[in-house]
Write a protein that holds these residues in place. Structure first.
Motif, short mmCIF file in Angstrom:
data_model
loop_
_atom_site.label_atom_id
_atom_site.label_comp_id
_atom_site.label_asym_id
_atom_site.label_seq_id
_atom_site.Cartn_x
_atom_site.Cartn_y
_atom_site.Cartn_z
N GLU A 118 -1.10 -2.84 10.41
CA GLU A 118 -2.30 -3.05 9.60
C GLU A 118 -2.34 -2.06 8.45
O GLU A 118 -1.60 -1.08 8.42
CB GLU A 118 -3.54 -2.90 10.46
CG GLU A 118 -3.63 -1.56 11.15
CD GLU A 118 -4.72 -1.52 12.19
OE1 GLU A 118 -5.54 -0.59 12.10
OE2 GLU A 118 -4.75 -2.38 13.07
N GLN A 119 -3.23 -2.30 7.49
CA GLN A 119 -3.45 -1.37 6.38
C GLN A 119 -4.18 -0.13 6.90
O GLN A 119 -5.11 -0.24 7.69
CB GLN A 119 -4.28 -2.03 5.29
CG GLN A 119 -3.53 -3.06 4.48
CD GLN A 119 -2.43 -2.43 3.66
OE1 GLN A 119 -1.27 -2.54 4.02
NE2 GLN A 119 -2.77 -1.77 2.59
N THR A 120 -3.72 1.04 6.47
CA THR A 120 -4.33 2.29 6.90
C THR A 120 -4.42 3.25 5.72
O THR A 120 -3.85 3.02 4.67
CB THR A 120 -3.53 2.93 8.06
OG1 THR A 120 -4.25 4.03 8.58
CG2 THR A 120 -2.18 3.39 7.60
N THR A 121 -5.14 4.34 5.91
CA THR A 121 -5.34 5.34 4.88
C THR A 121 -4.62 6.63 5.28
O THR A 121 -4.79 7.11 6.39
CB THR A 121 -6.84 5.64 4.71
OG1 THR A 121 -7.51 4.42 4.40
CG2 THR A 121 -7.08 6.63 3.61
N VAL A 122 -3.83 7.18 4.35
CA VAL A 122 -3.16 8.46 4.55
C VAL A 122 -3.85 9.47 3.64
O VAL A 122 -3.88 9.30 2.43
CB VAL A 122 -1.66 8.37 4.22
CG1 VAL A 122 -1.00 9.72 4.39
CG2 VAL A 122 -0.98 7.33 5.09
N SER A 123 -4.43 10.53 4.23
CA SER A 123 -5.15 11.54 3.46
C SER A 123 -4.39 12.86 3.49
O SER A 123 -4.01 13.33 4.56
CB SER A 123 -6.53 11.76 4.07
OG SER A 123 -7.24 10.56 4.11
N CYS A 124 -4.20 13.44 2.32
CA CYS A 124 -3.50 14.72 2.20
C CYS A 124 -4.53 15.84 2.12
O CYS A 124 -5.67 15.63 1.72
CB CYS A 124 -2.60 14.72 0.97
SG CYS A 124 -1.73 16.29 0.74
N GLY A 125 -4.10 17.05 2.42
CA GLY A 125 -4.96 18.23 2.33
C GLY A 125 -5.39 18.53 0.91
O GLY A 125 -6.42 19.16 0.69
N CYS A 126 -4.65 18.06 -0.09
CA CYS A 126 -5.00 18.31 -1.49
C CYS A 126 -6.04 17.31 -2.00
O CYS A 126 -6.54 17.45 -3.11
CB CYS A 126 -3.76 18.27 -2.38
SG CYS A 126 -3.03 16.64 -2.56
N GLY A 127 -6.37 16.30 -1.20
CA GLY A 127 -7.37 15.32 -1.59
C GLY A 127 -6.80 13.98 -2.00
O GLY A 127 -7.55 13.04 -2.25
N THR A 128 -5.50 13.85 -2.10
CA THR A 128 -4.87 12.59 -2.47
C THR A 128 -4.96 11.61 -1.31
O THR A 128 -4.78 11.98 -0.15
CB THR A 128 -3.39 12.81 -2.85
OG1 THR A 128 -3.33 13.80 -3.86
CG2 THR A 128 -2.74 11.54 -3.33
N VAL A 129 -5.24 10.35 -1.63
CA VAL A 129 -5.35 9.31 -0.61
C VAL A 129 -4.38 8.18 -0.94
O VAL A 129 -4.29 7.74 -2.07
CB VAL A 129 -6.80 8.76 -0.55
CG1 VAL A 129 -6.90 7.63 0.45
CG2 VAL A 129 -7.77 9.87 -0.21
N TYR A 130 -3.62 7.73 0.06
CA TYR A 130 -2.68 6.62 -0.08
C TYR A 130 -3.11 5.52 0.87
O TYR A 130 -3.60 5.78 1.97
CB TYR A 130 -1.26 7.05 0.29
CG TYR A 130 -0.70 8.15 -0.56
CD1 TYR A 130 -0.18 7.88 -1.82
CD2 TYR A 130 -0.66 9.47 -0.11
CE1 TYR A 130 0.35 8.89 -2.61
CE2 TYR A 130 -0.13 10.48 -0.89
CZ TYR A 130 0.37 10.18 -2.13
OH TYR A 130 0.89 11.19 -2.90
N HIS A 131 -2.90 4.27 0.47
CA HIS A 131 -3.16 3.13 1.33
C HIS A 131 -1.81 2.47 1.61
O HIS A 131 -1.15 1.99 0.68
CB HIS A 131 -4.12 2.15 0.65
CG HIS A 131 -5.45 2.77 0.36
ND1 HIS A 131 -6.39 2.98 1.33
CD2 HIS A 131 -5.97 3.25 -0.78
CE1 HIS A 131 -7.46 3.55 0.80
NE2 HIS A 131 -7.22 3.74 -0.50
N VAL A 132 -1.41 2.48 2.87
CA VAL A 132 -0.11 1.98 3.28
C VAL A 132 -0.25 1.13 4.54
O VAL A 132 -1.29 1.11 5.18
CB VAL A 132 0.88 3.13 3.55
CG1 VAL A 132 1.14 3.95 2.31
CG2 VAL A 132 0.39 4.02 4.66
N GLY A 133 0.82 0.48 4.91
CA GLY A 133 0.86 -0.26 6.16
C GLY A 133 1.42 0.61 7.26
O GLY A 133 2.39 1.34 7.06
N SER A 134 0.80 0.56 8.44
CA SER A 134 1.25 1.39 9.55
C SER A 134 0.71 0.83 10.86
O SER A 134 -0.19 -0.01 10.87
CB SER A 134 0.77 2.83 9.38
OG SER A 134 1.15 3.61 10.48
N THR A 135 1.24 1.32 11.96
CA THR A 135 0.71 0.96 13.27
C THR A 135 -0.35 1.95 13.72
O THR A 135 -0.96 1.77 14.76
CB THR A 135 1.84 0.92 14.32
OG1 THR A 135 2.48 2.19 14.35
CG2 THR A 135 2.86 -0.16 13.99
#
Length: 67
Positions: A11-28
């Motif tokens: 499914e689509q998920t959100t990856v959040s970095c400590g610097c504040g950057t957010v990525y939207h990727v596919g993952s389990t």
């Protein structure tokens, strides 16, 4: 015929970095949090930001109050 329940749900998920950057990727997995990404990692930015907080000896001395 494909077998049901063999693979985890992708499914689509959100990856959040400590610097504040957010990525939207596919993952389990859901809502992944990371410490360093390509926007803040020294290798990609060319900076000298130190990631480690000291070696084993320094951490040991700090933990046990040795000079």
């Amino acid at each position: 015929m494909p077998k049901e329940g063999l693979h985890p749900k992708f499914e689509q998920t959100t990856v959040s970095c400590g610097c504040g950057t957010v990525y939207h990727v596919g993952s389990t997995k859901r809502n992944i949090k990371i410490e360093v990404c390509s926007k803040c990692h020294p290798f990609y930015t060319g900076g000298n930001k130190r990631i480690e907080q000291g070696g084993r000896i320094e951490r040991f001395r700090k933990k046990y109050g040795m000079a």
